[in-house]
Design a protein around this motif. Sequence first.
Motif, short mmCIF file in Angstrom:
data_model
loop_
_atom_site.label_atom_id
_atom_site.label_comp_id
_atom_site.label_asym_id
_atom_site.label_seq_id
_atom_site.Cartn_x
_atom_site.Cartn_y
_atom_site.Cartn_z
N VAL A 25 0.85 -1.18 0.00
CA VAL A 25 0.00 0.00 0.00
C VAL A 25 0.89 1.24 0.00
O VAL A 25 1.81 1.35 0.82
N VAL A 26 0.62 2.14 -0.92
CA VAL A 26 1.29 3.44 -0.97
C VAL A 26 0.19 4.48 -0.85
O VAL A 26 -0.86 4.36 -1.48
N THR A 27 0.42 5.51 -0.03
CA THR A 27 -0.62 6.50 0.25
C THR A 27 -0.17 7.89 -0.18
O THR A 27 0.96 8.29 0.10
N SER A 28 -1.07 8.60 -0.84
CA SER A 28 -0.81 10.02 -1.08
C SER A 28 -1.78 10.82 -0.22
O SER A 28 -2.94 10.47 -0.08
N GLU A 119 -3.66 -2.78 -8.23
CA GLU A 119 -4.83 -3.62 -8.01
C GLU A 119 -6.09 -2.81 -7.68
O GLU A 119 -7.15 -3.07 -8.20
N HIS A 120 -5.96 -1.83 -6.77
CA HIS A 120 -7.09 -1.01 -6.34
C HIS A 120 -6.61 0.40 -6.02
O HIS A 120 -5.47 0.60 -5.61
N VAL A 121 -7.52 1.36 -6.15
CA VAL A 121 -7.27 2.73 -5.73
C VAL A 121 -8.46 3.15 -4.89
O VAL A 121 -9.61 3.01 -5.30
N ILE A 122 -8.19 3.66 -3.68
CA ILE A 122 -9.25 4.06 -2.76
C ILE A 122 -8.97 5.50 -2.32
O ILE A 122 -7.87 5.81 -1.89
N GLY A 136 -8.24 20.03 6.25
CA GLY A 136 -8.75 19.07 5.28
C GLY A 136 -7.63 18.36 4.55
O GLY A 136 -6.55 18.90 4.35
N ILE A 137 -7.90 17.11 4.20
CA ILE A 137 -6.95 16.33 3.40
C ILE A 137 -7.72 15.51 2.37
O ILE A 137 -8.89 15.19 2.55
N PHE A 138 -7.04 15.22 1.30
CA PHE A 138 -7.53 14.30 0.28
C PHE A 138 -6.53 13.15 0.31
O PHE A 138 -5.35 13.34 0.02
N ILE A 139 -6.98 11.97 0.70
CA ILE A 139 -6.07 10.83 0.86
C ILE A 139 -6.43 9.77 -0.18
O ILE A 139 -7.60 9.51 -0.44
N THR A 140 -5.41 9.19 -0.77
CA THR A 140 -5.60 8.12 -1.74
C THR A 140 -4.66 6.98 -1.41
O THR A 140 -3.47 7.21 -1.18
N ARG A 141 -5.21 5.79 -1.35
CA ARG A 141 -4.39 4.60 -1.12
C ARG A 141 -4.31 3.82 -2.42
O ARG A 141 -5.33 3.49 -3.04
N TYR A 142 -3.10 3.53 -2.83
CA TYR A 142 -2.82 2.74 -4.03
C TYR A 142 -2.41 1.36 -3.54
O TYR A 142 -1.40 1.22 -2.85
N ILE A 143 -3.17 0.34 -3.89
CA ILE A 143 -2.86 -1.03 -3.46
C ILE A 143 -2.29 -1.78 -4.65
O ILE A 143 -2.94 -1.95 -5.68
N PHE A 144 -1.05 -2.20 -4.48
CA PHE A 144 -0.31 -2.91 -5.54
C PHE A 144 -0.20 -4.39 -5.17
O PHE A 144 -0.18 -4.74 -3.99
N LYS A 145 -0.13 -5.22 -6.19
CA LYS A 145 0.02 -6.66 -6.00
C LYS A 145 1.18 -7.14 -6.86
O LYS A 145 1.36 -6.69 -7.99
N LYS A 146 1.92 -8.08 -6.29
CA LYS A 146 3.04 -8.70 -7.03
C LYS A 146 2.89 -10.21 -6.88
O LYS A 146 2.60 -10.71 -5.81
N GLY A 147 3.14 -10.90 -7.97
CA GLY A 147 3.10 -12.37 -7.91
C GLY A 147 1.90 -12.98 -8.53
O GLY A 147 0.94 -12.43 -8.88
#
Length: 147
Positions: A25-28, A119-122, A136-147
């Motif tokens: 998971v990488v978060t902006s 895999e997903h962006v939330i 205020g914040i705008f948060i985005t989680r990038y969910i990556f998958k390997k394998g």
Amino acid sequence: MKKLVFFIAFALVSTLSAFAQQYKVVTSVESIVPNGLGRSRIINALEDKDYKEFTSIQTEEDNTRNKSKRDEIRVKNFAETKLLNFYNIGGIRFQNIAANDALITSMINDMIAEGWTLEHVISAVESEGGKGDGQGIFITRYIFKKG
């Protein structure tokens, strides 16, 4: 017979590859604080944590708490990529949004080049709560998958 051997081999490979999957998971976090006073970043943990070490079971009979300290949970090794805030003193800065998009795209392309699949962006927003809030914040989680 060939079909049976192929099916068994396929099932074995599928089973092994399912166990070899890894997620990241990488978060902006992009500030929506007026006047550009907030901080915006891409955060990428560089160490793993086992959630089981920090999990406790709560029951009516035994209401014990996990004795883990917050310092043990914190990740001290992480990459922090600076982003620009959505606002400056003049209001929304569309150039800042475009610059953030370019940096996030670069990060995604780099992860894909390293063998990860997006895999997903939330996304979620915690915006200003009324007069005088200014937070205020705008948060985005990038969910990556390997394998």
